[in-house]
Design an enzyme around this catalytic site. Structure first.
Site, PDB file in Angstrom:
ATOM      1  N   CYS A  40      -1.399   0.752   7.347  1.00  0.00           N
ATOM      2  CA  CYS A  40      -2.835   0.441   7.465  1.00  0.00           C
ATOM      3  C   CYS A  40      -3.204  -0.803   6.652  1.00  0.00           C
ATOM      4  O   CYS A  40      -3.418  -1.880   7.208  1.00  0.00           O
ATOM      5  CB  CYS A  40      -3.691   1.632   7.022  1.00  0.00           C
ATOM      6  SG  CYS A  40      -3.519   3.084   8.094  1.00  0.00           S
ATOM      7  N   ARG A  41      -3.274  -0.651   5.328  1.00  0.00           N
ATOM      8  CA  ARG A  41      -3.860  -1.725   4.524  1.00  0.00           C
ATOM      9  C   ARG A  41      -2.949  -2.931   4.322  1.00  0.00           C
ATOM     10  O   ARG A  41      -3.365  -4.080   4.542  1.00  0.00           O
ATOM     11  CB  ARG A  41      -4.290  -1.163   3.157  1.00  0.00           C
ATOM     12  CG  ARG A  41      -5.430  -0.165   3.267  1.00  0.00           C
ATOM     13  CD  ARG A  41      -5.583   0.649   2.006  1.00  0.00           C
ATOM     14  NE  ARG A  41      -4.454   1.557   1.805  1.00  0.00           N
ATOM     15  CZ  ARG A  41      -4.253   2.296   0.732  1.00  0.00           C
ATOM     16  NH1 ARG A  41      -5.118   2.215  -0.268  1.00  0.00           N
ATOM     17  NH2 ARG A  41      -3.223   3.108   0.654  1.00  0.00           N
ATOM     18  N   SER A  42      -1.699  -2.710   3.894  1.00  0.00           N
ATOM     19  CA  SER A  42      -0.863  -3.878   3.585  1.00  0.00           C
ATOM     20  C   SER A  42      -0.447  -4.678   4.827  1.00  0.00           C
ATOM     21  O   SER A  42      -0.387  -5.910   4.762  1.00  0.00           O
ATOM     22  CB  SER A  42       0.339  -3.515   2.706  1.00  0.00           C
ATOM     23  OG  SER A  42       1.227  -2.639   3.339  1.00  0.00           O
ATOM     24  N   CYS A  50       0.871  -1.184   0.000  1.00  0.00           N
ATOM     25  CA  CYS A  50       0.000   0.000   0.000  1.00  0.00           C
ATOM     26  C   CYS A  50       0.907   1.233   0.000  1.00  0.00           C
ATOM     27  O   CYS A  50       2.079   1.135  -0.404  1.00  0.00           O
ATOM     28  CB  CYS A  50      -0.965  -0.013   1.188  1.00  0.00           C
ATOM     29  SG  CYS A  50      -0.165  -0.025   2.804  1.00  0.00           S
ATOM     30  N   ASN A  64       2.358   1.456   4.383  1.00  0.00           N
ATOM     31  CA  ASN A  64       2.644   0.184   5.075  1.00  0.00           C
ATOM     32  C   ASN A  64       2.317   0.273   6.575  1.00  0.00           C
ATOM     33  O   ASN A  64       2.955  -0.363   7.402  1.00  0.00           O
ATOM     34  CB  ASN A  64       4.104  -0.272   4.858  1.00  0.00           C
ATOM     35  CG  ASN A  64       4.389  -1.714   5.294  1.00  0.00           C
ATOM     36  OD1 ASN A  64       5.486  -2.011   5.742  1.00  0.00           O
ATOM     37  ND2 ASN A  64       3.432  -2.602   5.167  1.00  0.00           N
ATOM     38  N   ASP A  86      -8.009   3.873   0.943  1.00  0.00           N
ATOM     39  CA  ASP A  86      -7.088   4.371   1.967  1.00  0.00           C
ATOM     40  C   ASP A  86      -7.902   4.861   3.170  1.00  0.00           C
ATOM     41  O   ASP A  86      -8.685   5.798   3.040  1.00  0.00           O
ATOM     42  CB  ASP A  86      -6.283   5.519   1.341  1.00  0.00           C
ATOM     43  CG  ASP A  86      -5.257   6.101   2.289  1.00  0.00           C
ATOM     44  OD1 ASP A  86      -5.306   5.779   3.497  1.00  0.00           O
ATOM     45  OD2 ASP A  86      -4.417   6.877   1.817  1.00  0.00           O
TER      46      ASP A  86
HETATM   47  P1  4NP Z   1      -1.743   2.770   4.070  1.00  0.00           P
HETATM   48  O1  4NP Z   1      -2.420   4.103   4.658  1.00  0.00           O
HETATM   49  O2  4NP Z   1      -1.205   3.120   2.715  1.00  0.00           O
HETATM   50  O3  4NP Z   1      -2.897   1.813   4.009  1.00  0.00           O
HETATM   51  O4  4NP Z   1      -0.685   2.363   5.069  1.00  0.00           O
HETATM   52  C1  4NP Z   1      -1.763   5.335   4.716  1.00  0.00           C
HETATM   53  C2  4NP Z   1      -0.843   5.578   5.700  1.00  0.00           C
HETATM   54  C3  4NP Z   1      -0.222   6.807   5.773  1.00  0.00           C
HETATM   55  C4  4NP Z   1      -0.508   7.793   4.849  1.00  0.00           C
HETATM   56  C5  4NP Z   1      -1.409   7.531   3.846  1.00  0.00           C
HETATM   57  C6  4NP Z   1      -2.044   6.306   3.780  1.00  0.00           C
HETATM   58  N1  4NP Z   1       0.118   9.061   4.955  1.00  0.00           N
HETATM   59  O5  4NP Z   1      -0.210   9.952   4.134  1.00  0.00           O
HETATM   60  O6  4NP Z   1       0.966   9.281   5.831  1.00  0.00           O
END
Ligand code: 4NP
Length: 158
Positions: A12-14, A7, A10, A124
């Site tokens: 939340c989703r992955s 993602c 790294n 996201d």
């Molecule tokens: P992820 O979520 O891609 O599912 O881990 C996010 C985590 C952090 C951010 C964006 C999405 N950020 O902008 O910091």
């Protein structure tokens, strides 16, 4: 079989996909040998634990994400992993840009394995409300079951 979930951050989703898919696979297909990891296309959160909201939502369904730390996708990932599964199109495109030509066929959207959801991207959840984290878990649980069924068909065909 080596599988990498990807993602943006790294956190939340992955990482959720890594732990959920590992749980589903070890429960339902202990005979299939798998190596499972996750990474982000951006380095904002390198070394951090998964997001607190992600950990709490996952814990309510019995998944423990506390051992994970965020990392970024590295060039060697394209050589090492057999399947590299992006959570959304933006991250799939980021992977395509970085991937050597010969590894492009290893790149897919994770939700390709959950066509019954009618959804092609895991949204996201970072800037959204608490329902976002439940939606992420629902989609990832569905795609994990689909991915496992795909791997089982492949291992039987081999
Ligand atoms: P992820 O979520 O891609 O599912 O881990 C996010 C985590 C952090 C951010 C964006 C999405 N950020 O902008 O910091």
């Amino acid at each position: 079989m080596r599988i990498l979930f990807v993602c943006l951050g790294n956190i939340c989703r992955s990482p959720t996909a890594e732990v959920v898919f590992r749980a589903v696979a070890s429960r339902e297909a202990p005979d299939i040998v798998l190596e499972i990891d996750s990474a982000g296309t951006a380095g904002y959160h390198v070394g951090e634990l998964p997001d607190r909201r992600t950990r709490q939502a996952a814990a309510r369904r019995g998944y423990d994400l506390s051992a994970l730390r965020a990392r970024v996708v590295e060039p060697r990932d394209f050589e090492y992993f057999d399947l590299i599964l992006a959570m959304d199109r933006e991250n799939l495109r980021a992977l395509e840009r970085r991937s050597p030509q010969h590894a492009r066929e290893r790149l897919r959207l994770f939700l390709d394995f959950a066509p019954e959801t009618g959804v092609s991207e895991v949204p996201d959840p970072y800037y959204g409300g608490p329902n976002g984290f439940e939606d992420v878990l629902d989609l990832i649980e569905a795609a994990s079951r689909g991915l496992l069924a795909h791997l089982r068909r492949k291992s039987q065909a081999a």
